[in-house]
Design a protein around this motif. Sequence first.
Motif, PDB file in Angstrom:
ATOM      1  N   VAL A  26       0.815  -1.025  -0.314  1.00 10.57           N
ATOM      2  CA  VAL A  26       0.195  -0.175  -0.056  1.00 10.57           C
ATOM      3  C   VAL A  26       1.002   1.455   0.193  1.00 10.57           C
ATOM      4  CG1 VAL A  26      -1.373   1.653   1.224  1.00 10.57           C
ATOM      5  CG2 VAL A  26      -2.185  -1.259   0.765  1.00 10.57           C
ATOM      6  N   ALA A  27       1.379   1.317   0.797  1.00 11.43           N
ATOM      7  CA  ALA A  27       2.536   3.030   0.574  1.00 11.43           C
ATOM      8  C   ALA A  27       3.306   2.624  -0.075  1.00 11.43           C
ATOM      9  CB  ALA A  27       3.689   2.098   1.797  1.00 11.43           C
ATOM     10  N   THR A  28       3.817   1.604  -0.723  1.00 11.22           N
ATOM     11  CA  THR A  28       4.823   2.077  -2.392  1.00 11.22           C
ATOM     12  C   THR A  28       4.109   2.057  -3.719  1.00 11.22           C
ATOM     13  OG1 THR A  28       5.350  -0.544  -2.328  1.00 11.22           O
ATOM     14  CG2 THR A  28       6.747   0.650  -0.863  1.00 11.22           C
ATOM     15  N   ASP A  29       2.371   1.228  -3.520  1.00 10.80           N
ATOM     16  CA  ASP A  29       1.880   1.475  -5.216  1.00 10.80           C
ATOM     17  C   ASP A  29       2.113   2.011  -6.032  1.00 10.80           C
ATOM     18  OD1 ASP A  29       0.812  -0.408  -6.829  1.00 10.80           O
ATOM     19  OD2 ASP A  29      -1.443  -0.090  -6.370  1.00 10.80           O
ATOM     20  N   SER A  30       0.642   2.706  -5.519  1.00  9.92           N
ATOM     21  CA  SER A  30       0.662   4.060  -6.678  1.00  9.92           C
ATOM     22  C   SER A  30       2.063   5.593  -7.094  1.00  9.92           C
ATOM     23  CB  SER A  30      -0.389   5.433  -6.265  1.00  9.92           C
ATOM     24  OG  SER A  30      -0.069   5.896  -4.665  1.00  9.92           O
ATOM     25  N   LEU A  31       2.902   5.580  -5.674  1.00  8.96           N
ATOM     26  CA  LEU A  31       4.117   6.452  -6.230  1.00  8.96           C
ATOM     27  C   LEU A  31       5.030   5.542  -7.480  1.00  8.96           C
ATOM     28  CD1 LEU A  31       5.176   6.637  -2.386  1.00  8.96           C
ATOM     29  CD2 LEU A  31       3.916   8.632  -3.884  1.00  8.96           C
ATOM     30  N   LEU A  32       4.921   4.400  -6.917  1.00  7.97           N
ATOM     31  CA  LEU A  32       5.921   4.051  -8.048  1.00  7.97           C
ATOM     32  C   LEU A  32       5.647   3.956  -9.772  1.00  7.97           C
ATOM     33  CD1 LEU A  32       6.145   0.119  -6.163  1.00  7.97           C
ATOM     34  CD2 LEU A  32       8.050   2.019  -7.317  1.00  7.97           C
ATOM     35  N   TYR A  33       4.280   4.002  -9.966  1.00  6.75           N
ATOM     36  CA  TYR A  33       3.846   4.137 -10.912  1.00  6.75           C
ATOM     37  C   TYR A  33       3.763   5.656 -11.329  1.00  6.75           C
ATOM     38  CZ  TYR A  33       0.752   5.095 -15.011  1.00  6.75           C
ATOM     39  OH  TYR A  33       0.492   5.244 -16.281  1.00  6.75           O
ATOM     40  N   ASP A  34       2.750   6.796 -10.229  1.00  6.04           N
ATOM     41  CA  ASP A  34       3.126   8.384 -10.631  1.00  6.04           C
ATOM     42  C   ASP A  34       4.811   8.563 -10.953  1.00  6.04           C
ATOM     43  OD1 ASP A  34       0.567   8.303 -10.068  1.00  6.04           O
ATOM     44  OD2 ASP A  34       1.043   9.167  -7.398  1.00  6.04           O
ATOM     45  N   VAL A  35       6.022   8.111 -10.300  1.00  2.74           N
ATOM     46  CA  VAL A  35       7.423   8.125 -10.577  1.00  2.74           C
ATOM     47  C   VAL A  35       7.968   7.855 -12.050  1.00  2.74           C
ATOM     48  CG1 VAL A  35       9.465   8.223 -10.171  1.00  2.74           C
ATOM     49  CG2 VAL A  35       7.462   8.615  -7.918  1.00  2.74           C
ATOM     50  N   PHE A  36       7.506   6.272 -11.641  1.00  2.00           N
ATOM     51  CA  PHE A  36       7.712   5.978 -13.566  1.00  2.00           C
ATOM     52  C   PHE A  36       7.419   6.801 -14.516  1.00  2.00           C
ATOM     53  CE2 PHE A  36       6.687   1.945 -16.274  1.00  2.00           C
ATOM     54  CZ  PHE A  36       7.969   2.188 -16.990  1.00  2.00           C
ATOM     55  N   TRP A  37       5.827   7.031 -14.600  1.00  2.00           N
ATOM     56  CA  TRP A  37       5.642   8.077 -15.289  1.00  2.00           C
ATOM     57  C   TRP A  37       6.749   9.162 -15.388  1.00  2.00           C
ATOM     58  CZ3 TRP A  37       3.004   7.131 -19.313  1.00  2.00           C
ATOM     59  CH2 TRP A  37       2.357   7.615 -20.602  1.00  2.00           C
ATOM     60  N   ALA A  38       6.164  10.124 -14.258  1.00  2.00           N
ATOM     61  CA  ALA A  38       6.891  10.984 -14.602  1.00  2.00           C
ATOM     62  C   ALA A  38       8.187  11.541 -14.682  1.00  2.00           C
ATOM     63  CB  ALA A  38       6.904  11.916 -12.702  1.00  2.00           C
ATOM     64  N   PHE A  39       9.105  10.680 -14.126  1.00  2.00           N
ATOM     65  CA  PHE A  39      10.702  10.780 -14.677  1.00  2.00           C
ATOM     66  C   PHE A  39      10.785  10.438 -15.763  1.00  2.00           C
ATOM     67  CE2 PHE A  39      15.134   9.058 -14.959  1.00  2.00           C
ATOM     68  CZ  PHE A  39      15.348   9.730 -14.530  1.00  2.00           C
ATOM     69  N   PHE A  40      10.131   8.978 -16.335  1.00  2.00           N
ATOM     70  CA  PHE A  40      10.835   8.082 -17.816  1.00  2.00           C
ATOM     71  C   PHE A  40       9.672   8.568 -18.400  1.00  2.00           C
ATOM     72  CE2 PHE A  40      12.322   5.238 -13.984  1.00  2.00           C
ATOM     73  CZ  PHE A  40      13.793   5.032 -15.024  1.00  2.00           C
TER      74      PHE A  40
END
Length: 239
Positions: free
Chosen positions: A113-127
Amino acid sequence: MVQKGQITFYSHPASVYSHRVEIALKEAKADYTNYEVDLANKPSWYAARVNPVGKLPAITYGGPNTAPDDPSPEAAKINESLIILEFLADIFPEAHLLPSDPVLRAQARMFIVATDSLLYDVFWAFFFHYSPGADQTLLNLLESVQERLHPTGFAIGKWSNADIAVAPFLFRFRAMLRHDLGSFPVGEGTRVYEILQGPKFARLMKYIDDIEQWPSFKATWDEAALVRMLKNKYFPQRA
Ligand SMILES: N[C@@H](CCC(=O)N[C@@H](CS)C(=O)NCC(=O)O)C(=O)O
């Protein structure tokens, strides 16, 4: 392992969320049929008869064996990668996708729960939609993942759904950084990759190395194929 119903897995090789389910199916040694759905040209029966949201992954479970493009009304239709991971943990208890100890189970779920949405947001925003400062956001996220890791071994110590939930992201991050593949300026990926090789990220890097050796993950990961696909499809200017 005793499997009571058929499983059909609707997936795509480029899909980070499908990758989660593929690892879990391999971990459980499930007997399943894989059906690749063309993300660019999804067949109309897919949303109508498998996943009303139209996204991947999804599975059907049980019911008679039918062709994947003709799913039985009797089969259960399950979507959302994390729900599918929970479902697989339930139907394959011997695979220990979630530990039997309730405290460890809670820890695995808290990690997810702590990591799920952040991983996708950062994947999208950085890459994919880079803007200045996205490097720091990525590094902050990786530091927070690292802080949540058990001191040794996997996310909660033992291998679990927590590792399966984060691995597809972490391995895409690592591959894209070291191959400098993304919408960021040339050299930015390798620069961030070098930072990750430093002592500050030693625990995270050891965790990633350990995942890479884990059989069910290993059976699903082909970095060279991913890099080829990304260069062809998304970043031809970096080929
Ligand atoms: N929260 C969903 C996300 C699923 C998702 O976004 N899947 C992507 C592929 S990785 C997809 O199907 N995209 C195509 C679309 O949105 O039409 C899950 O965890 O399963």
